[in-house]
Design a protein around this motif. Structure first.
Motif, short mmCIF file in Angstrom:
data_model
loop_
_atom_site.label_atom_id
_atom_site.label_comp_id
_atom_site.label_asym_id
_atom_site.label_seq_id
_atom_site.Cartn_x
_atom_site.Cartn_y
_atom_site.Cartn_z
N ILE A 21 0.87 -1.17 0.00
CA ILE A 21 0.00 0.00 0.00
C ILE A 21 0.91 1.22 0.00
O ILE A 21 1.75 1.38 0.89
CB ILE A 21 -0.93 0.02 1.23
N ALA A 22 0.76 2.07 -1.01
CA ALA A 22 1.65 3.22 -1.13
C ALA A 22 0.92 4.39 -1.77
O ALA A 22 -0.06 4.22 -2.49
CB ALA A 22 2.87 2.85 -1.98
N TRP A 23 1.43 5.58 -1.47
CA TRP A 23 0.95 6.81 -2.12
C TRP A 23 2.00 7.22 -3.14
O TRP A 23 3.21 7.15 -2.86
CB TRP A 23 0.78 7.91 -1.06
N GLU A 38 10.17 8.31 -7.31
CA GLU A 38 10.71 9.32 -6.40
C GLU A 38 9.59 10.04 -5.66
O GLU A 38 8.58 10.42 -6.26
CB GLU A 38 11.55 10.33 -7.19
N GLY A 39 9.76 10.19 -4.35
CA GLY A 39 8.78 10.92 -3.56
C GLY A 39 7.61 10.07 -3.09
O GLY A 39 6.73 10.56 -2.39
N SER A 40 7.59 8.80 -3.45
CA SER A 40 6.48 7.94 -3.03
C SER A 40 6.55 7.69 -1.53
O SER A 40 7.60 7.84 -0.90
CB SER A 40 6.51 6.62 -3.79
N VAL A 41 5.43 7.33 -0.94
CA VAL A 41 5.35 7.04 0.49
C VAL A 41 4.77 5.64 0.65
O VAL A 41 3.63 5.39 0.25
CB VAL A 41 4.44 8.05 1.22
N VAL A 42 5.55 4.75 1.21
CA VAL A 42 5.07 3.39 1.45
C VAL A 42 4.32 3.38 2.78
O VAL A 42 4.89 3.67 3.83
CB VAL A 42 6.22 2.37 1.47
#
Ligand SMILES: [Zn+2]
Length: 77
Positions: A21-23, A38-42
């Motif tokens: 699950i990631a943004w 780049e810059g993703s949030v897990v």
């Protein structure tokens, strides 16, 4: 937790998936793990046996769900 929109108490629960699950920034759907972007949030890394899950607060009145990713991914904390 109080809903920041209506100030009513929110329901604590989980969002779960069989995958990570990631943004990721932008609205384009992508394939592959978030680490590739780049810059993703897990929000929850994949556990092959248990899947993934992240705590989330739900306001049914406003139809908003809030996820805090600064907390431990351990659902028991
Ligand atoms: Zn609300």
């Amino acid at each position: 937790m109080k809903c920041p929109y209506c100030n009513k108490e929110m329901e604590l629960g989980i969002i779960q998936s069989a995958r990570e699950i990631a943004w990721k920034e932008g609205l384009e759907r992508t394939k592959g793990r978030a680490a590739a972007y780049e810059g993703s949030v897990v929000l929850s890394g994949l556990d092959f046996f248990a899947g993934s899950a992240v705590k989330a607060s739900n306001c049914r009145e406003c139809k908003k769900i809030i996820i805090s990713y600064s907390s431990s991914p351990d659902l028991n904390k």
